[in-house]
Scaffold this active site. Sequence first.
Site, PDB file in Angstrom:
ATOM      1  N   CYS A   1     -13.144   0.150   7.230  1.00 18.56           N
ATOM      2  CA  CYS A   1     -13.159  -0.214   5.804  1.00 18.56           C
ATOM      3  C   CYS A   1     -14.499  -0.815   5.406  1.00 18.56           C
ATOM      4  O   CYS A   1     -15.013  -0.551   4.316  1.00 18.56           O
ATOM      5  CB  CYS A   1     -12.048  -1.217   5.489  1.00 18.56           C
ATOM      6  SG  CYS A   1     -10.405  -0.575   5.819  1.00 18.56           S
TER       7      CYS A   1
ATOM      8  N   ARG B   1      -5.942   5.506   3.379  1.00 17.22           N
ATOM      9  CA  ARG B   1      -7.239   5.690   2.694  1.00 17.22           C
ATOM     10  C   ARG B   1      -7.064   6.752   1.608  1.00 17.22           C
ATOM     11  O   ARG B   1      -7.245   7.945   1.855  1.00 17.22           O
ATOM     12  CB  ARG B   1      -8.308   6.112   3.701  1.00 17.22           C
ATOM     13  CG  ARG B   1      -8.530   5.083   4.772  1.00 17.22           C
ATOM     14  CD  ARG B   1      -9.666   5.399   5.700  1.00 17.22           C
ATOM     15  NE  ARG B   1      -9.578   4.524   6.856  1.00 17.22           N
ATOM     16  CZ  ARG B   1      -9.968   3.250   6.880  1.00 17.22           C
ATOM     17  NH1 ARG B   1     -10.500   2.721   5.799  1.00 17.22           N
ATOM     18  NH2 ARG B   1      -9.829   2.509   7.963  1.00 17.22           N
TER      19      ARG B   1
END
Length: 220
Positions: free
Chosen positions: A57, A134
């Site tokens: 991330c 995601r």
Amino acid sequence: MSIEATAEGVKPVGLPRLNEPAPEFEAVTTHGVIRLSDYRGRWLILFSHPADFTPVCTTEFIAFTEIYPELQKRGVDLLGLSIDSVYSHIAWIRNIKEKTGVEIPFPIIADLNKEVATLYGMIMPGESKTETSRCVFVIDPNGILRAMIYYPLTTGRNMHEILRLIDALQTTDAHKVATPANWQPGDKVIVPPPTTLEMAEERVRAGYECVDWYLCKKEL
Ligand code: BEZ
């Protein structure tokens, strides 16, 4: 998307659908309270990440920041989301700046009650019941959901593809064409398939680059 009655009321479940209005929301973010309708008239990329202070991330946030100027040139805003508190988001953003010098310029939703994540089908229980996958949702200036990308927890997203997708959507909207596989800006585009025999014959005469009557390309 279907509707489910729960103790908290009626809520949509499942995935949102392309070419339908993106679900409206109001959310706490690192830039204050934001509603989807605040973006009307602009393109928006709403994206989720699994959790703050995680390695993949962090690379994605730096990469989103790198393409941010190109997105802004195209009239596109970014809005992140995870099931973390706004304090966690603030601490993470400050940490990224301290360790890498990168300043995250876009807001991040603190979706602690999973409201927006549920509306957009961002949680894949087979992957994680507590983290968002995601996901990328491209929403156009009229609030219509135009594209969705879902990636697993372990694979960081490709920012070149996200920019390419925006370029393809804006090009197809502006010129009423389609884009072939691996299209890049400047490449030839696909002329929409003919729907009558007369259109098919006319197209062969029109001087396009045709494989056959149903697959013709032209320069823009
Ligand atoms: C990461 O961002 O590194 C990550 C987050 C959740 C699961 C796996 C990887």
